[in-house]
Structure formats: structure tokens, C-alpha cells
Design an enzyme around this catalytic site. Sequence first.
Site, short mmCIF file in Angstrom:
data_model
loop_
_atom_site.label_atom_id
_atom_site.label_comp_id
_atom_site.label_asym_id
_atom_site.label_seq_id
_atom_site.Cartn_x
_atom_site.Cartn_y
_atom_site.Cartn_z
N ASP A 156 -22.83 -6.28 12.07
CA ASP A 156 -22.48 -7.49 12.82
C ASP A 156 -22.43 -7.11 14.30
OD1 ASP A 156 -21.56 -9.87 13.80
OD2 ASP A 156 -19.54 -9.68 12.98
N ASP A 159 -26.55 -8.14 20.70
CA ASP A 159 -28.01 -8.03 20.80
C ASP A 159 -28.45 -6.57 20.96
OD1 ASP A 159 -28.27 -10.79 20.71
OD2 ASP A 159 -28.14 -11.01 22.88
#
Length: 282
Positions: A156, A159
Amino acid sequence: VDSWFEEKSYHKQLALRVKIKSVLHEEQSQWQKIEVLDTHALGKLLLLDGKTMVSQVDEFIYHEIMGHIPNMILPHAKKVLIIGGGDCGIVREMVKHPNLEQIDLVEIDERVVEVAKKYFPECTSGMSDPRVNLKCIDGVKFIENQKNQYDIVIIDSTDPEGFAEGLFSAEFYQKVYDSLTDEGIMMNQTENPILDEFGIEKIYHHMRSVFPIVDAFTAPMIIYPGVYWTFGFSSKKYKAAQLHPDKESWLAEQNLNLKWYNSDWHRGANKLPNLVKSKLGI
Ligand code: SAM
């Protein structure tokens, strides 16, 4: 005077713009700038280095997808590793699965967890579960020596830039593969396939170079550039839509208050459009 927050996408061709009620928090941690805004349309909004991470109106979509898909396929999963995920939303969904015995959250920046506890308590509610262990270290380093440890690994991440870039490499996926048990599943956030600002073909190529089964799910994420989002699924044994019947009947009996995930959605969401299939090589 109205105040607006604007997040330009990576190549700065497109922006999300949202009207701000107030700035609730602002700090520079060792790793990144952490901000919490209160907004009219999105409720509270967490930003890291000026990028949207979590909003109160759509966080459940992302967190339910990552938390439930692998658990609905592996009814006997015991150990979970989440890398990144400092808002703790995925942990909140994971703790709903009684078969899990250990949930390790490896988040590089402990300040993200602290700020989430203060401003997004609805996300961090799972952190008091005794099965959860928080480790504030770099996921790239943590994964080095984990062999055959985890049934589920969730990436998780932010970017693929700066200290998160290493979480998208073939070498990293190989180490995740090694850390997984024989039936293990990895899920990761893999960006917008249409705007495709980070080279999604390469990301999936790296995943395919390591895992025998690679697939994806898609869902809308209002706060991310271009809205249409992909969630990678890499697996050693089971296919993406292979829900376990025991887990399906368990889910049907529970009242988990899920706002997004259900087994019909699970099966349908990885029936991908042509453009996505060809880019992802699926
Ligand atoms: N769902 C969000 C998204 O897609 O934008 C990501 C949310 S979560 C807050 C991302 C977390 O990953 C951040 O808190 C960041 O500190 C953490 N992170 C980034 N690189 C990392 C690394 N190498 N090891 C561990 N955590 C990392």
C-alpha cells in the site's frame, strides 16, 4: 476568499481541485510533508508531499479491496504483511478476518500513523487488535530476509518515486515472492492505466517475471488522478476470482458493514476492458 487545494498529476497535465474548509495539520516529518485538510466535498483529506492519500468519502473502496480480496481466496491465511499503509485503513479490514493470527504493518514514517490516529480514527480502529504489529522501517529493507513467512503481502505505497520507487521493482517483487508461503498472494496499488503516468506495462512486466499468476482489479478512486484505478493481484496458486466457498458462506453470515466489497463485485471487477488487458499483459 475561497481557498482551494490543487494536486497536479505527475506530469502536471491534469489536476484535482477541491475547496478547503480549513487546514487541520501541517508538518515536515523525517520523510515527507504531512498535511490534513478539511474539505467540503471529500471530508478530511490526508496529503503526503502534496499528494492525496486518503479521503473520508472514498477510503473504504481502496481499503476493502485490499483487505478482503486475498482473504476471500485463502480461508486459512495466518500471517499478513502490509508495506506502507500508514493510514491503517487496510489493517481495519484485515482484523475482521478471524483466521488471521498476525498482521505486520511496515510503514517507513511513524508520523503518518500518529497523524492518522488523531484525524482519521475511523481508519486506525484496528490498531488496538493484539494481532497487529507496527514496524517503522523501510519495506525494501524489511523484505530482505523474510522467507516463506506470509500468506498475504499487501503493498500500500505512495507513487513510484523517491523512497517508494523500490516497491515497484522486479527485485522487490522477487523478495515478496520469497517471503510468501506456497499459496501466497501479493496485492499492490498499480496506478491509473489510462493516464499511465508511471509506466504500468513495466510494473506488470516485473510482476509477471516473478509470479505465475498475475491479474488485476479496477475501481474508482475519486481522489487519485484520473479516478480509474488498478489493484494488482499476483499469486502462486489461486486465481483472482477463485473465492473459497467456506469464506463466501462465512461472509454471508457476518455483518461486516462493508460499503464496497461483496463476492459478486469481486468476481466482476477483474473482468477487464481490452485496453487494460493489453497494457497489463493479461
Ligand atoms: N492508498 C494510498 C495511495 O495509493 O496513495 C497510499 C496510502 S499510505 C499512507 C502510503 C504509505 O506508504 C505512506 O505513509 C508512506 O510513508 C509509505 N511508504 C512509502 N514508501 C515506503 C517504503 N519504502 N517502506 C515502507 N513504507 C513506505
